[in-house]
Write an enzyme that holds these catalytic residues in place. Structure first.
Site, PDB file in Angstrom:
ATOM      1  N   HIS A 174      -9.249  12.316   0.811  1.00  0.00           N
ATOM      2  CA  HIS A 174      -8.891  11.200   1.704  1.00  0.00           C
ATOM      3  C   HIS A 174     -10.078  10.851   2.600  1.00  0.00           C
ATOM      4  CE1 HIS A 174      -4.976   9.248   2.014  1.00  0.00           C
ATOM      5  NE2 HIS A 174      -5.272   8.912   3.249  1.00  0.00           N
ATOM      6  N   ASN A 180      -7.685   4.454   0.782  1.00  0.00           N
ATOM      7  CA  ASN A 180      -7.949   5.542  -0.174  1.00  0.00           C
ATOM      8  C   ASN A 180      -7.177   5.371  -1.480  1.00  0.00           C
ATOM      9  OD1 ASN A 180      -9.633   7.665   1.419  1.00  0.00           O
ATOM     10  ND2 ASN A 180      -8.006   7.095   2.832  1.00  0.00           N
ATOM     11  N   GLY A 181      -5.893   4.982  -1.386  1.00  0.00           N
ATOM     12  CA  GLY A 181      -5.079   4.834  -2.589  1.00  0.00           C
ATOM     13  C   GLY A 181      -5.604   3.766  -3.526  1.00  0.00           C
TER      14      GLY A 181
END
Length: 262
Positions: A174, A180-181
């Protein structure tokens, strides 16, 4: 079971390879649909409220009433990030920190200029997850270790497993405050596309299973469920190609002959 899934994906890729290079009109049509689906679902997973049709309109440069400017930028940014991934695939760009930061910068452009392309300097928690990302001070070292793993151990993995692990290991760190996703899913598809597999879309309807499989992998170190989820998505991503080529029945018969059923 997982090995069977990966072998089946290899068979599907081999079948698609027989039809390459694809007609340019087919490629363009498939790409346009992919950009829309990938952008809608990836943003929706992160809470963007644009519907699929609203995302299409936003990508055409039209403002959707009642939606925030941020949501519009998220759609446009994601489209631009996909186009950057296409460039990286054409160059067979290996993964490195510069590439990751460049992708992230596109994801957060006009949304969070201070954080775009910069590793976080604060500690964060992932909402609803058991796993706690490393402290901010550990991020640069862990990202270096991540790239080292990618350049060594990851090479021995099946491309689909490697893509899933790249996603999982990246998001476990992260490294950024936000985005981040979306960046992880872009990196996953970068790996898939470089290996000749279609880009895959994790759909917003799968969000719960997706989050659970990721959290389990991060807490236990066992990526089997997450790789299986990604493998299912990759298999589904071949379907538009069979439709466009008019060979759905032929592919189903081919799989049956190989012992995979329809």
């Amino acid at each position: 079971m997982l090995n069977t899934s990966l072998t089946k994906l290899d068979a599907l890729k081999a079948k698609l390879d027989q039809y390459r290079p694809l007609d340019l009109q087919v490629v363009n049509n498939l790409h346009e649909n992919l950009v829309l689906q990938w952008t809608y679902h990836s943003n929706a997973i992160e809470g963007n409220t644009l519907t699929l049709k609203e995302t299409k309109v936003a990508l055409e440069g039209i403002t959707v009433g009642g939606k925030t400017l941020r949501e519009h930028f998220e759609a446009i940014n994601h489209r631009d990030a996909i186009l950057f991934v296409d460039e990286l695939v054409s160059k067979q760009q290996p993964l490195d920190e510069r590439t990751i930061k460049s992708l992230h910068q596109l994801v957060l452009k006009n949304v969070d200029a201070d954080s775009a392309g910069r590793y976080r300097d604060i500690n964060v928690l992932i909402s609803g997850a058991t796993h706690k990302p490393p402290q901010a001070i550990q991020v640069p070292e862990q990202m270096q270790a991540f790239i080292h793993w990618y350049n060594t151990e990851a090479n021995a993995l099946h491309p689909v497993e490697r893509a899933a692990r790249v996603h999982g290991e990246f998001v476990k760190i992260h490294p950024f405050v936000d985005g981040n996703g979306r960046t992880a899913r872009l990196l996953m598809n970068l790996e898939l596309m470089k290996a000749g597999f279609p880009a895959t879309v994790i759909e917003v309807e799968q969000r719960l299973d997706y989050y659970q499989a990721l959290d389990n992998a991060h807490c236990s170190g066992n990526y089997t469920d997450f790789i299986a989820l990604v493998a299912q998505c990759v298999e589904k991503s071949f379907a538009p190609y069979w439709w466009a080529l008019g060979i759905e029945a032929k592919v189903a018969k081919h799989l049956e002959e190989l012992g995979y059923g329809s």
